[in-house]
Write a protein that holds these residues in place. Structure first.
Motif, mmCIF file in Angstrom:
data_model
loop_
_atom_site.group_PDB
_atom_site.id
_atom_site.type_symbol
_atom_site.label_atom_id
_atom_site.label_comp_id
_atom_site.label_asym_id
_atom_site.label_seq_id
_atom_site.Cartn_x
_atom_site.Cartn_y
_atom_site.Cartn_z
ATOM 1 N N LYS A 1 2.146 7.474 11.719
ATOM 2 C CA LYS A 1 1.893 6.106 12.155
ATOM 3 C C LYS A 1 1.003 5.402 11.141
ATOM 4 C CE LYS A 1 0.111 5.982 16.165
ATOM 5 N NZ LYS A 1 -0.572 6.267 17.432
ATOM 6 N N GLY A 2 1.290 4.147 10.865
ATOM 7 C CA GLY A 2 0.433 3.330 10.025
ATOM 8 C C GLY A 2 0.541 3.641 8.545
ATOM 9 N N ASN A 3 -0.242 2.930 7.751
ATOM 10 C CA ASN A 3 -0.254 3.098 6.312
ATOM 11 C C ASN A 3 -1.409 3.999 5.884
ATOM 12 O OD1 ASN A 3 1.919 1.315 6.019
ATOM 13 N ND2 ASN A 3 0.545 -0.444 6.068
ATOM 14 N N ALA A 4 -1.317 4.519 4.676
ATOM 15 C CA ALA A 4 -2.358 5.394 4.149
ATOM 16 C C ALA A 4 -3.620 4.588 3.871
ATOM 17 C CB ALA A 4 -1.876 6.068 2.875
ATOM 18 N N THR A 5 -4.751 5.092 4.338
ATOM 19 C CA THR A 5 -6.036 4.460 4.026
ATOM 20 C C THR A 5 -6.766 5.245 2.945
ATOM 21 O OG1 THR A 5 -7.052 5.677 5.844
ATOM 22 C CG2 THR A 5 -6.313 3.443 6.302
ATOM 23 N N ARG A 6 -6.418 6.513 2.791
ATOM 24 C CA ARG A 6 -6.983 7.331 1.724
ATOM 25 C C ARG A 6 -5.871 7.737 0.778
ATOM 26 N NH1 ARG A 6 -10.018 11.689 5.494
ATOM 27 N NH2 ARG A 6 -11.187 10.218 6.746
ATOM 28 N N GLY A 7 -6.239 7.979 -0.470
ATOM 29 C CA GLY A 7 -5.254 8.414 -1.449
ATOM 30 C C GLY A 7 -4.219 7.358 -1.754
ATOM 31 N N ASN A 8 -4.607 6.072 -1.613
ATOM 32 C CA ASN A 8 -3.636 5.004 -1.834
ATOM 33 C C ASN A 8 -3.948 4.175 -3.079
ATOM 34 O OD1 ASN A 8 -5.889 3.775 -0.856
ATOM 35 N ND2 ASN A 8 -4.871 2.678 0.797
ATOM 36 N N TYR B 1 -1.049 5.154 -14.421
ATOM 37 C CA TYR B 1 0.100 4.754 -13.608
ATOM 38 C C TYR B 1 0.304 5.779 -12.496
ATOM 39 C CZ TYR B 1 0.852 2.075 -17.831
ATOM 40 O OH TYR B 1 0.675 1.247 -18.904
ATOM 41 N N GLY B 2 0.809 5.313 -11.365
ATOM 42 C CA GLY B 2 1.031 6.205 -10.246
ATOM 43 C C GLY B 2 2.367 5.963 -9.585
ATOM 44 N N LEU B 3 2.817 6.951 -8.817
ATOM 45 C CA LEU B 3 4.046 6.850 -8.042
ATOM 46 C C LEU B 3 3.639 6.752 -6.574
ATOM 47 C CD1 LEU B 3 7.149 6.969 -8.588
ATOM 48 C CD2 LEU B 3 7.036 9.316 -7.796
ATOM 49 N N GLN B 4 3.901 5.593 -5.958
ATOM 50 C CA GLN B 4 3.437 5.319 -4.604
ATOM 51 C C GLN B 4 4.585 5.375 -3.606
ATOM 52 O OE1 GLN B 4 1.986 1.289 -3.825
ATOM 53 N NE2 GLN B 4 0.251 2.189 -2.747
ATOM 54 N N ALA B 5 4.345 6.021 -2.474
ATOM 55 C CA ALA B 5 5.350 6.113 -1.416
ATOM 56 C C ALA B 5 5.456 4.779 -0.689
ATOM 57 C CB ALA B 5 4.967 7.214 -0.434
ATOM 58 N N LEU B 6 6.674 4.345 -0.418
ATOM 59 C CA LEU B 6 6.901 3.103 0.315
ATOM 60 C C LEU B 6 7.232 3.365 1.778
ATOM 61 C CD1 LEU B 6 8.992 1.087 -2.276
ATOM 62 C CD2 LEU B 6 6.581 0.835 -1.715
ATOM 63 N N VAL C 1 3.270 12.507 4.199
ATOM 64 C CA VAL C 1 3.062 11.338 3.342
ATOM 65 C C VAL C 1 3.194 10.071 4.181
ATOM 66 C CG1 VAL C 1 3.975 10.056 1.376
ATOM 67 C CG2 VAL C 1 3.916 12.543 1.317
ATOM 68 N N LYS C 2 2.158 9.250 4.149
ATOM 69 C CA LYS C 2 2.199 7.948 4.823
ATOM 70 C C LYS C 2 2.586 6.882 3.797
ATOM 71 C CE LYS C 2 -1.108 8.430 8.568
ATOM 72 N NZ LYS C 2 -2.308 7.814 9.162
ATOM 73 N N PRO C 3 3.075 5.735 4.242
ATOM 74 C CA PRO C 3 3.375 4.665 3.290
ATOM 75 C C PRO C 3 2.112 4.243 2.544
ATOM 76 C CG PRO C 3 4.324 4.175 5.428
ATOM 77 C CD PRO C 3 3.472 5.387 5.606
ATOM 78 N N GLY C 4 2.206 4.164 1.229
ATOM 79 C CA GLY C 4 1.060 3.777 0.408
ATOM 80 C C GLY C 4 0.389 4.933 -0.303
ATOM 81 N N THR C 5 0.735 6.161 0.062
ATOM 82 C CA THR C 5 0.128 7.335 -0.575
ATOM 83 C C THR C 5 0.588 7.448 -2.022
ATOM 84 O OG1 THR C 5 0.155 8.490 1.549
ATOM 85 C CG2 THR C 5 -0.151 9.841 -0.409
ATOM 86 N N ARG D 1 11.462 6.547 -0.392
ATOM 87 C CA ARG D 1 11.447 5.497 -1.404
ATOM 88 C C ARG D 1 10.065 5.428 -2.040
ATOM 89 N NH1 ARG D 1 12.303 0.235 -0.109
ATOM 90 N NH2 ARG D 1 11.318 0.540 1.900
ATOM 91 N N VAL D 2 10.030 5.222 -3.355
ATOM 92 C CA VAL D 2 8.773 5.175 -4.091
ATOM 93 C C VAL D 2 8.804 4.028 -5.105
ATOM 94 C CG1 VAL D 2 8.221 7.643 -3.871
ATOM 95 C CG2 VAL D 2 9.665 6.870 -5.736
ATOM 96 N N LYS D 3 7.621 3.668 -5.617
ATOM 97 C CA LYS D 3 7.551 2.645 -6.657
ATOM 98 C C LYS D 3 6.432 2.982 -7.630
ATOM 99 C CE LYS D 3 4.324 -0.627 -4.558
ATOM 100 N NZ LYS D 3 4.077 -2.008 -4.195
ATOM 101 N N LEU D 4 6.500 2.388 -8.819
ATOM 102 C CA LEU D 4 5.495 2.563 -9.852
ATOM 103 C C LEU D 4 4.368 1.564 -9.618
ATOM 104 C CD1 LEU D 4 4.832 3.724 -12.847
ATOM 105 C CD2 LEU D 4 5.719 1.521 -13.566
ATOM 106 N N VAL D 5 3.117 2.040 -9.690
ATOM 107 C CA VAL D 5 1.959 1.154 -9.572
ATOM 108 C C VAL D 5 1.012 1.411 -10.729
ATOM 109 C CG1 VAL D 5 2.018 0.815 -7.079
ATOM 110 C CG2 VAL D 5 0.832 2.783 -7.994
ATOM 111 N N LYS D 6 0.275 0.352 -11.119
ATOM 112 C CA LYS D 6 -0.700 0.463 -12.198
ATOM 113 C C LYS D 6 -2.091 0.633 -11.601
ATOM 114 C CE LYS D 6 1.686 -2.661 -15.337
ATOM 115 N NZ LYS D 6 1.568 -3.917 -16.043
ATOM 116 N N ARG D 7 -2.990 1.116 -12.431
ATOM 117 C CA ARG D 7 -4.372 1.256 -12.015
ATOM 118 C C ARG D 7 -5.033 -0.122 -11.918
ATOM 119 N NH1 ARG D 7 -8.321 5.711 -14.156
ATOM 120 N NH2 ARG D 7 -10.115 5.205 -12.905
ATOM 121 N N GLU D 8 -5.819 -0.325 -10.872
ATOM 122 C CA GLU D 8 -6.552 -1.578 -10.705
ATOM 123 C C GLU D 8 -7.984 -1.344 -11.173
ATOM 124 O OE1 GLU D 8 -6.329 -2.260 -6.570
ATOM 125 O OE2 GLU D 8 -4.168 -2.641 -6.577
#
Length: 138
Positions: A19-26, A33-38, A98-102, A129-136
């Protein structure tokens, strides 16, 4: 080498709900660069290892790969053609919840184009499903 916990408090775990989105490890912490779960789901030990091998072969000399998920949930199954009853099955494999956003994997030391190609190879192996994300940078 199969990822699994050294020891656990209980051999057999219940299925649970995601349930819900990831609050840790997101967030991307270790790499650039990271691979994030959608979407949510279970990622098995074999899938994590297959992704590691595919990414490692691509970033071979110049980059560094970080695995951000660990399979600590035992998934049980009963043998085929077994009658009902007789209890819960034996642990079959280990999975990471794996939660969405991990963030699943991170990579550093390679260009953005190389990271896109690397994570595209990795995304084919993932059951979600996953996507590429950059470091903030804060």
């Amino acid at each position: 080498m199969a990822l699994m916990p050294k020891r656990v408090k209980h051999r057999k775990s219940q299925r649970g709900r995601i349930k819900g989105n990831a609050t840790r490890g997101n967030r991307v912490i270790f790499g650039e660069y990271g691979l994030q779960a959608l979407e949510g789901g279970w990622v098995s030990t074999q899938t994590i290892e297959a992704g590691r091998i595919a990414a490692q072969q691509y970033v071979r000399g110049e980059g560094r790969l970080y695995i951000r998920v660990f399979p600590d949930k035992s998934v049980t199954s009963i043998p085929l053609e077994t009658r009902m009853g007789k209890g819960k099955g034996e642990p079959d494999f280990w999975a990471a919840v794996v939660k969405p956003g991990t963030i699943l994997y991170e990579v550093t030391g390679i260009s953005e184009e190389a990271a896109k190609v690397c994570f595209a190879r990795l995304a084919h192996k993932m059951p979600i499903r996953v996507k590429l994300v950059k470091r903030e940078n804060f």
